[in-house]
Scaffold this motif. Structure first.
Motif, PDB file in Angstrom:
ATOM      1  N   ILE A 145      -6.900   8.450  -1.605  1.00 20.03           N
ATOM      2  CA  ILE A 145      -6.076   7.256  -1.449  1.00 20.03           C
ATOM      3  C   ILE A 145      -5.965   6.529  -2.783  1.00 20.03           C
ATOM      4  O   ILE A 145      -4.885   6.057  -3.163  1.00 20.03           O
ATOM      5  CB  ILE A 145      -6.671   6.327  -0.369  1.00 20.03           C
ATOM      6  N   LEU A 146      -7.073   6.453  -3.524  1.00 17.52           N
ATOM      7  CA  LEU A 146      -7.047   5.819  -4.845  1.00 17.52           C
ATOM      8  C   LEU A 146      -6.080   6.546  -5.771  1.00 17.52           C
ATOM      9  O   LEU A 146      -5.275   5.917  -6.465  1.00 17.52           O
ATOM     10  CB  LEU A 146      -8.447   5.820  -5.455  1.00 17.52           C
ATOM     11  N   ARG A 147      -6.142   7.880  -5.785  1.00 19.08           N
ATOM     12  CA  ARG A 147      -5.293   8.646  -6.695  1.00 19.08           C
ATOM     13  C   ARG A 147      -3.818   8.336  -6.465  1.00 19.08           C
ATOM     14  O   ARG A 147      -3.070   8.073  -7.409  1.00 19.08           O
ATOM     15  CB  ARG A 147      -5.562  10.149  -6.499  1.00 19.08           C
ATOM     16  N   TYR A 148      -3.405   8.322  -5.213  1.00 19.81           N
ATOM     17  CA  TYR A 148      -1.989   8.100  -4.925  1.00 19.81           C
ATOM     18  C   TYR A 148      -1.614   6.616  -5.011  1.00 19.81           C
ATOM     19  O   TYR A 148      -0.452   6.285  -5.273  1.00 19.81           O
ATOM     20  CB  TYR A 148      -1.627   8.711  -3.577  1.00 19.81           C
ATOM     21  N   SER A 208       0.850  -1.191   0.000  1.00 19.35           N
ATOM     22  CA  SER A 208       0.000   0.000   0.000  1.00 19.35           C
ATOM     23  C   SER A 208       0.883   1.237   0.000  1.00 19.35           C
ATOM     24  O   SER A 208       2.108   1.158  -0.121  1.00 19.35           O
ATOM     25  CB  SER A 208      -0.898  -0.002   1.240  1.00 19.35           C
ATOM     26  N   LEU A 209       0.270   2.393   0.191  1.00 12.50           N
ATOM     27  CA  LEU A 209       1.024   3.647   0.231  1.00 12.50           C
ATOM     28  C   LEU A 209       1.921   3.729   1.458  1.00 12.50           C
ATOM     29  O   LEU A 209       2.933   4.414   1.450  1.00 12.50           O
ATOM     30  CB  LEU A 209       0.055   4.834   0.234  1.00 12.50           C
ATOM     31  N   GLY A 210       1.539   3.045   2.533  1.00 11.27           N
ATOM     32  CA  GLY A 210       2.339   3.055   3.745  1.00 11.27           C
ATOM     33  C   GLY A 210       2.925   1.685   4.012  1.00 11.27           C
ATOM     34  O   GLY A 210       3.226   0.916   3.106  1.00 11.27           O
ATOM     35  N   GLN A 211       3.058   1.347   5.277  1.00 12.63           N
ATOM     36  CA  GLN A 211       3.590   0.041   5.672  1.00 12.63           C
ATOM     37  C   GLN A 211       2.504  -1.030   5.720  1.00 12.63           C
ATOM     38  O   GLN A 211       2.794  -2.213   5.883  1.00 12.63           O
ATOM     39  CB  GLN A 211       4.271   0.148   7.048  1.00 12.63           C
ATOM     40  N   MET A 255      -1.247  -4.022  -5.437  1.00  9.99           N
ATOM     41  CA  MET A 255      -1.418  -3.089  -4.331  1.00  9.99           C
ATOM     42  C   MET A 255      -2.811  -3.200  -3.737  1.00  9.99           C
ATOM     43  O   MET A 255      -3.734  -3.726  -4.366  1.00  9.99           O
ATOM     44  CB  MET A 255      -1.163  -1.658  -4.803  1.00  9.99           C
ATOM     45  N   ILE A 256      -2.920  -2.672  -2.555  1.00  9.87           N
ATOM     46  CA  ILE A 256      -4.188  -2.662  -1.836  1.00  9.87           C
ATOM     47  C   ILE A 256      -4.406  -1.255  -1.300  1.00  9.87           C
ATOM     48  O   ILE A 256      -3.452  -0.550  -0.942  1.00  9.87           O
ATOM     49  CB  ILE A 256      -4.156  -3.701  -0.682  1.00  9.87           C
ATOM     50  N   GLU A 302       1.362   5.096  -7.411  1.00  7.37           N
ATOM     51  CA  GLU A 302       2.379   4.168  -6.927  1.00  7.37           C
ATOM     52  C   GLU A 302       2.441   2.904  -7.779  1.00  7.37           C
ATOM     53  O   GLU A 302       3.514   2.308  -7.932  1.00  7.37           O
ATOM     54  CB  GLU A 302       2.114   3.828  -5.464  1.00  7.37           C
ATOM     55  N   THR A 303       1.316   2.482  -8.345  1.00  4.44           N
ATOM     56  CA  THR A 303       1.346   1.271  -9.179  1.00  4.44           C
ATOM     57  C   THR A 303       2.267   1.445 -10.377  1.00  4.44           C
ATOM     58  O   THR A 303       2.828   0.470 -10.875  1.00  4.44           O
ATOM     59  CB  THR A 303      -0.064   0.906  -9.696  1.00  4.44           C
TER      60      THR A 303
END
Length: 588
Positions: A288-291, A174-177, A271-272, A295-296
């Motif tokens: 959250i979807l945009r970022y 994901s975007l974080g841990q 990703m999730i 990241e994908t």
């Protein structure tokens, strides 16, 4: 004796041949995919597109799609997608879609976000129902798949099955841990961080790893006897000791029956989405979807949405120059893949950038070097490889130099320069705006402000007084992204750096007087550039040196003739593969 032995061998082979033929002609196992959808209109176009791209025979798949209590148009999207003719390729599609009347809340809810005991109970029932349906259909595998998962590797299902494990999941980051596995559980059966969590999540250790829980994409082998003991509902577990949470119930049904769970990270599978906090709303989920989509693209090509779903893509933000005079994006003409990726990212971010064709070292000619009076700095040797300048490094320098010239010629005040091999920090726009605001408040303290760079291990940097986001920059590498003022561009051009060239990420530290090589420093008597940096950084490289997928467009070129303390003879280069002088063609 010999004849008897030969007859025995022949009979054995004749017996085994049908077995070999049978094995080679086996069909793939049947898979029951369960998808629960609620208020996922923003993720569904991406999720469904990637689901269809799975490289697994659709006629061996049963799709079960359950959706209810939606306050968005999730049902409309699902119905449109389910009406596609290609859906007939699946062995079976079971849809259970319920309309609702406003406010479309479940019992005990005050908002669609957050969890109540009633909601946990409802989800446990829904997941158990799906698992029971898979068993009823005599499916070989049950795949519990959340609709905010992005499966970026089309072979993921084949790969999971090939591991021959009772319960397995692909690693989803994901975007974080946060990810889709728990390394450990505490005594109350809730999450605990394990020592190997980061190494698994960051794929420093590759393989299938036994963990305390997997979720959001669990594949269960229903052919195994012990799979009958797996459940999502506590009523199916004798003396159930844990909380009523579908994920924990599932994990304990495995653990209490000695069924190991594995997460596999042989590939970058996908990703999730980060889960929403109770105080957040669906608008936060859109961010959250945009970022997440940004990241994908760090490891995969941008997701190309199925044509039937394009109309449902969330509206893109209006493009701006982020309150700057210009935003430059440097891109090599022979790297359209990077330009496509960056265009996709800039669209998502709402950034209006000016494309700058990079000067390509591979195409650099002797005439170009002579016309621009390019000479290597006397005594220069690249510090890590002990070699002269490469043509790609000259091309990189010239790409930035042309931008500095354009800043002066256009009388720009502030501009942003970006390279095309970067990934943006989550919530980049919000963080960048805060960063820019502080820069404007402290205009007399900087000429160049890095947004992305390589911090060296022995760097000594400190925050500017009364600042929590700006640091004084020590010797640093890379020019991934930076804001430069008109005064900064003037200070970089006035010393005539083309006549004593070094790589651009060596030249900039020279000019703000933090380069460790005093011999090089002394070649530039006036070193008055004021440099700061965002901390934490706002952009990072998509790949680091040595990582799978890393490509350097500067390293992959010839080197310029290494002559110390004298002008480089016009039209000469030295190939890495030959001791003889070669014409400076720029090719490999």
């Amino acid at each position: 004796m010999y004849t008897s032995t030969m007859n025995l061998i022949i009979l054995t082979l004749l017996f085994l041949i049908p077995v070999w033929c049978e094995d080679s002609n086996k069909k793939e196992p049947t898979v029951f995919i369960s998808i629960l959808v609620r208020n996922k209109a923003h993720t569904l176009p991406y999720f469904l597109t990637l689901l269809e791209k799975l490289q697994y025979p659709k006629n061996r798949i049963i799709l079960y799609i359950r959706s209810h209590h939606n306050s968005d148009n999730s049902l409309e999207i699902l119905n449109d997608w389910l009406n596609k003719t290609t859906l007939q390729e699946y062995h079976k599609v079971i849809k259970d879609l319920e309309k609702c009347s406003e406010p479309c809340l479940m019992p005990g809810e005050h908002s669609p976000i957050g969890w109540t005991p009633e909601k946990f109970h409802h989800i446990m029932n829904e997941r158990q129902k799906a698992l029971d349906l898979a068993r009823f259909h005599w499916s070989d595998y049950f795949w519990n798949l959340d609709s905010d998962v992005f499966l970026l590797e089309p072979t993921v299902l084949q790969d999971l099955i090939s591991n021959n494990l009772a319960v397995v999941a692909p690693l989803l980051t994901s975007l974080g841990q946060y990810s889709n596995f728990w390394g450990a559980m505490n005594d109350d059966y809730y999450y605990a961080r394990s020592a190997d969590y980061s190494s698994i999540r960051e794929r420093k250790v590759v393989g299938c790893h036994e963990v305390a829980m997997v979720h959001s994409s669990q594949l269960i082998d229903l052919r195994l006897q012990e799979s009958d003991l797996i459940s999502f509902h506590p009523s199916h577990i004798e003396d159930y000791p844990g909380p009523e949470d579908d994920l924990i119930v599932f994990a304990l049904s495995c653990t209490l029956n000695n069924i190991p769970m594995y997460v596999c990270n042989q590939q970058d599978y996908g990703m999730i989405m980060l889960p929403l906090e109770d105080h957040q709303n669906l608008e936060d989920d859109m961010e959250i979807l945009r970022y997440t989509l940004l990241e994908t693209t760090s490891r995969h090509t941008p997701i190309k949405i199925d044509e039937s779903l394009i109309k449902y893509i969330p509206e893109l933000p209006v493009k701006t120059k982020l309150d700057l005079d210009e935003i430059y994006l440097i891109n090599l003409g022979r790297r359209p893949d990077r330009r496509e990726r960056m265009s996709y990212n800039l669209d998502l971010l709402g950034i209006d950038a000016k494309y700058i064709p990079a000067v390509d070292g591979r195409k650099m000619t002797p005439e170009y070097i002579e016309e621009n009076n390019i000479k290597m700095l006397p005594g220069f040797s690249e510090p890590y490889h002990d070699r002269p300048l490469k043509l790609g490094e000259i091309g990189c320098f010239m790409s930035h130099y042309q931008i500095w010239e354009d800043v002066l010629n256009s009388n720009y005040d502030l501009v942003l320069v970006l390279e095309d091999d970067i990934r943006f920090e989550p919530y980049f726009i919000e963080k960048f705006q805060q960063f820019l605001e502080e820069l404007r408040d402290r205009r007399d303290e900087w000429d160049l402000a890095f947004v992305g760079r390589k911090i060296l291990h022995n760097a000594e940097e400190w925050y500017l007084e009364d600042s929590k986001t700006l640091v004084k920059v020590d010797y640093t590498h890379w020019t991934l992204g930076y804001i430069i003022s008109q005064e900064g561009a003037r200070k970089l051009i006035e010393p005539k750096p083309l006549e004593k060239m070094v790589p651009v990420d060596e030249y900039i530290p020279i000019m703000y007087d933090r380069h460790p090589n005093t011999t090089w420093l002394n070649q530039f008597p006036i070193r008055n550039l004021k440099a700061v940096s965002a901390s934490p950084r706002l952009v990072y490289p998509t790949h680091y040196t040595g990582e799978q997928g890393y490509i350097s467009d500067t390293e992959d070129t010839n080197i310029i003739r290494p002559v110390l303390h004298q002008q480089i003879p016009s039209g000469h280069c030295l190939s890495q593969n030959s001791p003889n002088d070669l014409e400076c063609s720029g090719g490999n």
